[in-house]
Motif scaffolding. Structure first.
Motif, short mmCIF file in Angstrom:
data_model
loop_
_atom_site.label_atom_id
_atom_site.label_comp_id
_atom_site.label_asym_id
_atom_site.label_seq_id
_atom_site.Cartn_x
_atom_site.Cartn_y
_atom_site.Cartn_z
N ALA A 1174 0.83 -1.21 0.00
CA ALA A 1174 0.00 0.00 0.00
C ALA A 1174 0.86 1.25 0.00
N ARG A 1175 1.98 1.21 0.78
CA ARG A 1175 2.84 2.39 0.83
C ARG A 1175 3.50 2.63 -0.51
N ALA A 1176 3.88 1.54 -1.20
CA ALA A 1176 4.53 1.66 -2.51
C ALA A 1176 3.54 1.87 -3.64
N LYS A 1177 2.18 1.79 -3.30
CA LYS A 1177 1.14 1.97 -4.31
C LYS A 1177 1.32 0.99 -5.46
N ALA A 1178 1.54 -0.26 -5.08
CA ALA A 1178 1.77 -1.29 -6.10
C ALA A 1178 0.46 -1.58 -6.81
N ASP A 1179 0.62 -1.82 -8.13
CA ASP A 1179 -0.57 -2.13 -8.94
C ASP A 1179 -0.90 -3.61 -8.92
N SER A 1180 0.13 -4.44 -8.77
CA SER A 1180 -0.07 -5.89 -8.84
C SER A 1180 0.42 -6.51 -7.55
N PRO A 1181 -0.23 -7.58 -7.07
CA PRO A 1181 0.25 -8.22 -5.83
C PRO A 1181 1.58 -8.91 -6.00
N ASP A 1182 1.95 -9.25 -7.23
CA ASP A 1182 3.23 -9.92 -7.48
C ASP A 1182 4.35 -8.94 -7.79
N GLU A 1183 4.03 -7.72 -7.87
CA GLU A 1183 5.02 -6.71 -8.22
C GLU A 1183 6.01 -6.54 -7.08
N PRO A 1184 7.36 -6.58 -7.37
CA PRO A 1184 8.36 -6.42 -6.30
C PRO A 1184 8.35 -4.99 -5.78
N ILE A 1185 8.71 -4.86 -4.48
CA ILE A 1185 8.75 -3.56 -3.83
C ILE A 1185 10.19 -3.10 -3.81
N PHE A 1186 10.44 -1.97 -4.44
CA PHE A 1186 11.79 -1.43 -4.56
C PHE A 1186 11.88 -0.18 -3.71
N CYS A 1187 12.90 -0.12 -2.83
CA CYS A 1187 13.14 1.04 -1.97
C CYS A 1187 14.51 1.61 -2.30
N ARG A 1188 14.54 2.89 -2.51
CA ARG A 1188 15.78 3.58 -2.83
C ARG A 1188 16.00 4.67 -1.80
N GLY A 1189 17.27 4.72 -1.30
CA GLY A 1189 17.61 5.73 -0.32
C GLY A 1189 18.04 7.02 -0.98
N PRO A 1190 18.11 8.07 -0.24
CA PRO A 1190 18.53 9.36 -0.77
C PRO A 1190 20.04 9.36 -1.02
N PRO A 1191 20.52 10.23 -1.86
CA PRO A 1191 21.95 10.29 -2.15
C PRO A 1191 22.73 10.88 -0.97
N PHE A 1192 23.94 10.33 -0.76
CA PHE A 1192 24.87 10.86 0.23
C PHE A 1192 26.09 11.40 -0.50
N HIS A 1193 26.51 12.55 -0.17
CA HIS A 1193 27.60 13.23 -0.86
C HIS A 1193 28.94 12.85 -0.23
N VAL A 1194 29.91 12.50 -1.13
CA VAL A 1194 31.28 12.17 -0.69
C VAL A 1194 32.24 13.09 -1.45
N ARG A 1195 33.07 13.77 -0.68
CA ARG A 1195 34.04 14.68 -1.29
C ARG A 1195 35.43 14.04 -1.15
N VAL A 1196 36.02 13.76 -2.29
CA VAL A 1196 37.35 13.10 -2.32
C VAL A 1196 38.39 14.13 -2.75
N ILE A 1197 39.41 14.26 -1.93
CA ILE A 1197 40.45 15.23 -2.24
C ILE A 1197 41.78 14.49 -2.38
N GLY A 1198 42.69 15.17 -2.91
CA GLY A 1198 44.02 14.60 -3.14
C GLY A 1198 44.45 14.85 -4.58
N SER A 1199 45.49 14.16 -4.98
CA SER A 1199 46.02 14.32 -6.34
C SER A 1199 45.85 13.02 -7.10
N THR A 1200 45.77 13.14 -8.36
CA THR A 1200 45.66 11.96 -9.20
C THR A 1200 47.01 11.28 -9.29
#
Length: 1200
Positions: A1174-1200
């Motif tokens: 119900a939370r995912a508003k699935a149309d079919s009872p066999d439809e898989p429930i997919f949950c995606r998290g929000p993006p997390f930002h990573v800042r990488v510093i240094g030299s190549t």
């Protein structure tokens, strides 16, 4: 002629009754009233007083059934020249009446009585009755002879018995005298003369004829005495002889007299019985009598003495004998013939008596108009005499005619048993038309005016100013349309002149001007409404309505309506008002000296006022008064002092007048003549007066004028209540009524309750907090307000303010706690206090919309510890340091700054500046079912103020993340796994309704916690009404706002130490979390952790995957151009997360290229339950429930 004659008059003995000495009028009337009862004495009752000295000439005397009849002539009467012709005209006895206390000397009384008797030479018996003698008079009474009879003091019954005995003695004495006279006449003969007899010398032949006439006349006279003695048979024998002798000698006049005597003897012998044969015999004989009375009048004697009066008398006697409805035609012919003969009568007194008798007989037949006509002829004869006594007689006779002409005075008509005229319009419509118009009759109006004018003239000549005033008043009131203005002014002068001759304060039953009608009974003012009181209920005022002359009131909804008779309640000691309308249809100025309500019950004091009415004008005035005691009050009309006399003007008379005018029966409607509009007939209600009640008067502190508020402005209003009554207030209740009741935030009812009982003169202050309501855009009055100059904008219309309704009452028990029999609990009262508020358009809400955005979070070593545990306990949370983070809360499990913002667009159309402040109120505790999740120290967040200048708009953003629920529960979903089952369709429908109700409750709860307040200047502040706009904006997205994701993801560094990074040209910077937005070094294996939190109450099995993307959004881990190396498992990770707990998965990343990267976690849930679907508003009872998290930002510093 003589009045009141009949055929039986020939057998009645006339007795003169004379007052002797000084006797009071009251005593004289009393003695006469006792005497006149003995107008007949039976022969059987006089046997003890009768002595037969020789053989009686009355051989056929009916001793068992006969009697002697008397006619008492009070004051006596002059001798008639026709006494020898009709012996019943003689005064045959004299009775004197003496009051001994006024005449102590009986010798003087005896001399006065003897002197008075000398005038009546024909009297055969003389007696003087002396009443109430003293002891000395009783001792001397026996010496005065038989003529003075003393009546000793005794009770009334004894005196009447004594008088009866004396009358029997007089009757016996008269009978013995009649015998003596008849015996003497038979032996020696008698000489009888009339004015018809000639005094010339007679020839020898005429002498012989005259002897026979004298013998016939003697027989007729003996017959008269036989009739007076009560012996009709003996009388008839003598009359027969007299008839024969009169016929032989041509003595027609005496022949007619003997015939009259024979008819009288016939009727007396029949003892008053009437049958057709007897009536026919009487009719035949009296026709002969009338004919023979006419013969002497037609001969030579007509030039000397007229016998017309005897002919007319005989006609009247026959008409009286036949007077009944069946023979009305014959009687009318006889009376009209007698009326024609009146023209030939020489004596005016005879003509007057004739008209009186004709009028009486017409009245007996029921011919009222004919009787009135001849009565007016009598009055005109009286008016021809120039003396006051004749004028008084004329006035009395004319007063008898007023009933027939329908100009009867109210004083006379009130004595009639059928005087009542219906007071209501419905009753009046059912009555006879004559009763409806009463004194105002439009048929033959000119004749009515003539009659009233004659009454006025006779009253003036008789010196009776009250009768003159009454006649002039009736003329002016009833016939003003037929009278010229000059005539109206003349009648007004006659009224004033008559009033000058009357004592001050004289009352008259007949009203003059003005016309007075009931206009209305004003309803009690709002602070004086009266309500019925039910002492058996706590809410004693429920179901009651204020009494008054209205069919419907706003407080009487649902109550039965009894429109038959309205009820009105007045209070002892409190002034009341009644509206009446006055009309002056005449052409002169009318000055009413005083007018006040007429109340006869004695428990009402009316206040008089004076009124001036111009010509042909009407005016509505207010008459007031004060009830003085408990009871009922009836107001039949008004008492008016006008033209110097006090009169009572009844409302019902004018109502009947107006009804007659509507039906065309009355000359004119006086109110319509004066230009007054037509009013509905108002009936006088049932008025009852109750004991004194408390009286609360309200006053708004500061000003009683309307308070001008902007929309949404909140202000405290102080209302002062003072008890102006004479009894304390012991019960009181405050409620709201009217429109915009929601604008009243609070009323301090406890302030009034704590002041009870509120004694007379005491005062209490009640604070009321009000909030100005929102003006409607569709209101036409508001639309019209746009044309007002300046920027005033719309304003609220009158009648839109709420009202405080205060029901209050006094003591239940009577004063002194002494319960009285029949004591009625006094009613209560209702005070309506309008909260006069004028609402002006203020800060205007334009629209609201929902905005969403996400700001990636930075990966750091630590995440804030979760504040919710499974057992429901609370742990301390890390509170952000910066002000911005305090305004926008970061979800620790979501891991990013995912924002949902509510944007409000506001406009300021006024001419003042508004400062806007937004606050979000948070609950400080969670519910028992752990459905609410907040921080420990969260309370009320305030946002920076926004200023909106006049004629400008502004937008305000409100973050909604604070309203996110921590747990995903199934109570918000209407989906059911068994919805396809027919047997559970009803329960499914109920579940859906319940879910919608809970959802709406959640929306309202969310909206109620958002406050947009404004302030303008120092004293003006309020709250903006944004509920409808927010609800419309959140209606479609409320599920996303309120409900959390089933899974939330977070990233953090595995090591909790400080990483030092050397940057070119910069000093070493210590990266701390979260404030430093920490960075990591390239070419270094960075251990990380992904945290997965289960926000549901059930175990979740899933397959976890981790992705890393560069700034271009490309996958940096997979493919030939991968720039990030990893250690551990990043995809297909099978994880089981317990309910409301979190799981951790470790991995390491090695960044080859410095830059900005984004970590995203996702999961596919296996075997998802209904809540997740119900939370995912699935149309079919066999439809898989997919949950995606929000993006997390990573800042990488240094030299190549």
């Amino acid at each position: 002629m003589e009045p009141d004659v009949s055929i039986e008059s020939g057998c009645i003995i006339r007795i003169a009754v004379l007052p002797i000495g000084s006797i009071p009028q009251v005593q004289l009337r009393d003695y006469v009233s006792m005497l006149v009862r003995h107008n007949k004495v039976e022969l059987s009752a006089i046997s003890s007083f009768y002595t037969e000295h020789q053989k009686s000439p009355f051989a056929n005397q009916p001793w068992e059934t006969g009697g002697l009849r008397f006619k008492f002539m009070v004051g006596g009467s002059p001798a008639s020249p026709w006494e020898d012709f009709q012996s019943n005209r003689k005064i045959l006895a004299v009775i004197g009446l003496c009051h001994c206390p006024s005449s102590p000397d009986l010798d003087v009384v005896a001399d006065q009585f003897a002197t008075a008797c000398k005038r009546y030479s024909s009297a055969l018996v003389e007696r003087c009755f002396a009443f109430c003698p003293g002891d000395s008079q009783l001792e001397d009474g026996g010496k005065k002879g038989n003529n003075v009879v003393l009546f000793p003091p005794a009770d009334r019954q004894t005196q009447e018995f004594h008088l009866q005995t004396m009358m029997q003695d007089i009757a016996a004495s008269l009978l013995m005298e009649f015998e003596k006279w008849v015996l003497r006449a038979e032996s020696a003969g008698t000489i009888v003369k009339t004015p018809l007899d000639s005094q010339a010398s007679l020839s020898s032949e005429e002498v012989i004829k005259a002897k026979k006439r004298r013998l016939g006349r003697a027989q007729k006279t003996i017959g008269d005495y036989c009739l007076l003695a009560g012996s009709p048979v003996d009388a008839n024998a003598h009359y027969s002889t007299a008839l024969e002798l009169a016929r032989l000698t041509g003595d027609f006049f005496w022949y007619a007299g003997a015939m009259e005597g024979s008819v009288c003897a016939l009727l007396i012998d029949r003892m008053g019985q009437k049958d057709p044969a007897l009536e026919e015999e009487v009719r035949y004989r009296y026709s002969s009598v009338i004919l023979h009375y006419r013969k002497p009048f037609m001969q030579d004697n007509a030039q000397r003495v007229s016998t017309l009066s005897f002919e007319l008398e005989a006609t009247l006697k026959l008409a009286r004998f036949l007077c009944r409805r069946e023979l009305a035609k014959e009687v009318v012919e006889l009376l009209m013939a007698a009326a024609d003969g009146a023209k030939s009568l020489i004596d005016a007194s005879d003509r007057l008596i004739l008209y009186v008798e004709i009028a009486r007989l017409f009245g007996a037949l029921g011919y009222q108009r004919k009787a009135a006509f001849f009565s007016r002829q009598v009055a005109q004869l009286y008016l021809q005499q120039d003396n006051s006594l004749a004028a008084i007689s004329a006035m009395q006779v004319l007063a008898m005619t007023t009933k027939a002409y329908r100009v009867q005075s109210r004083a006379i008509s009130s004595q009639s048993p059928n005087k009542e005229i219906g007071s209501t319009h419905a009753d009046a419509g059912k009555m006879h038309l004559q009763s409806v118009v009463s004194l105002f009759e439009s048929q033959w109006s000119t004749l009515q005016m003539v009659v009233l004018r004659e009454i006025l003239m006779s009253s003036i000549r008789a010196g009776d100013p009250l009768a003159a005033w009454s006649a002039a008043a009736r003329l002016l009131r009833s016939y003003y349309p037929l009278i010229t203005p000059a005539g109206q002014s003349g009648l007004a002068s006659a009224l004033r002149n008559s009033a000058e001759r009357l004592p001050s304060g004289t009352r008259c039953a007949d009203p003059a001007l003005p016309f007075v009608r009931l206009h209305s009974f004003p309803l009690h003012p709002s602070e004086m409404d009266i309500v019925k009181r039910n002492p058996g209920k706590e809410e004693w005022w429920v179901g009651s309505a204020p009494p008054g002359p209205f069919i419907y009131t706003p407080f009487s909804k649902g109550e039965p309506n009894n429109s038959n008779k309205q009820e009105l309640i007045w209070i002892v000691g409190e002034p009341v008002q009644v509206l009446v309308e006055l009309a002056n249809p005449c052409g002169f100025d009318l000055m009413v000296d005083s007018i006040y309500l007429s109340v006869h019950s004695g428990n009402f004091d009316a206040f008089p006022i004076s009124v001036s009415l111009p010509p042909s004008s009407s005016k509505v005035i207010s008459l007031s008064g004060i009830p003085t005691s408990v009871g009922s009050v009836t107001i039949p009309g008004c008492t008016v002092h006008c033209f110097g006399v006090i009169t009572e003007h009844l409302f019902r008379d004018v109502d009947n007048l107006l009804l007659g005018a509507a039906q065309g029966l009355v000359l004119s409607d006086p109110f319509r003549c004066c230009g007054s509009p037509k009013l509905r007939n108002v009936s006088v209600p049932n008025i009852s007066v109750v004991s004194p009640l408390p009286l609360l008067l309200s006053h708004v502190i500061g000003s009683d004028c309307a308070a001008i508020l902007y929309e949404g402005e909140i202000r405290d209003v102080w209302i002062s209540l003072a008890n102006a009554g004479s009894v304390p207030v012991e019960q009181a209740h405050i409620s709201l009524s009217g429109k915009n009741q929601d604008s009243v935030i609070s009323v301090e009812c406890e302030a009034l309750s704590s002041a009870l009982p509120l004694k007379p003169g005491a005062e209490v202050m009640i604070p009321v907090t009000v909030k100005a309501w929102q003006l409607g855009l569709a209101d036409p009055d508001n639309a019209a307000g746009k044309n007002i100059s300046g920027n005033a904008g719309r304003m609220s219309k009158d009648g839109s303010s709420p009202m405080l309704v205060i029901h209050y009452a006094g003591p239940l028990e009577p004063p002194g706690n002494s319960a009285m029999n029949g004591y009625v609990v006094p009613p209560g009262r209702r005070l309506v206090v309008p909260l006069h508020i004028c609402v002006q358009q203020g800060l205007s809400f334009v629209k609201a919309r929902l905005l969403s955005m996400e700001i990636p979070a930075h990966v750091s070593e630590n995440l804030p510890k979760p504040v919710y545990l499974e057992n429901g306990s609370m742990e301390e949370a890390t509170v952000p340091d910066t002000k911005t983070e305090s305004l926008v809360k970061i979800n620790p499990y979501r891991g990013s700054w995912g924002l949902r913002l509510l944007e409000l667009e506001l406009s300021n159309p006024t001419d003042v500046v508004f400062d806007i402040s937004v606050s979000v109120q948070l609950e400080s505790a969670k519910d028992e079912d752990s459905s609410t999740f907040v921080d420990h120290d969260a309370a009320d967040f305030g946002y920076p103020k926004t200023r909106i200048d006049r004629d400008y708009s502004s937008r305000v953003l409100i973050p909604l993340d604070h309203f996110k629920l921590p747990i995903l529960d199934g109570s918000f979903f209407a989906k059911d796994s068994q919805t396809d089952d027919v047997t559970t369709s009803r329960s499914s429908s109920f579940t859906e309704k319940s879910t919608k109700a809970e959802l709406n409750t959640s929306i309202k709860n969310l909206i109620s916690r958002i406050k947009v307040r404004w302030q303008s200047g120092r004293n003006s502040s309020g709250e903006l009404n944004i509920k409808d706009g927010i609800q419309a904006a959140l209606q479609t997205s409320v599920m996303d706002i309120l409900l959390p994701d089933p899974l939330t993801f977070g990233f953090r560094l595995a090591k909790n130490d400080t990483t030092q990074v050397d940057l070119p040209g910069e000093s070493n910077i210590q990266l701390k979390s979260p404030g430093s937005k920490g960075s990591i070094l390239a070419h270094d294996m960075i251990p990380m952790e992904v945290l997965v939190c289960n926000n549901t109450r059930e175990m979740i099995k899933m397959r976890l995957s981790i992705a890393c993307r560069d700034v271009a959004g490309e996958n940096c881990i997979e493919g030939n151009k991968a720039t990030v190396l990893w250690a551990g498992i990043l995809s297909g990770i099978c994880v089981e997360v317990p309910p409301l707990q979190e799981s951790k998965h470790c991995f390491s990343l090695y960044f080859l290229v410095p830059g900005e990267y984004t970590l995203v976690a996702a999961a596919v849930i296996d075997d998802a339950n209904d809540i997740l679907k119900a939370r995912a508003k699935a149309d079919s009872p066999d439809e898989p429930i997919f949950c995606r998290g929000p993006p997390f930002h990573v800042r990488v510093i240094g030299s190549t």
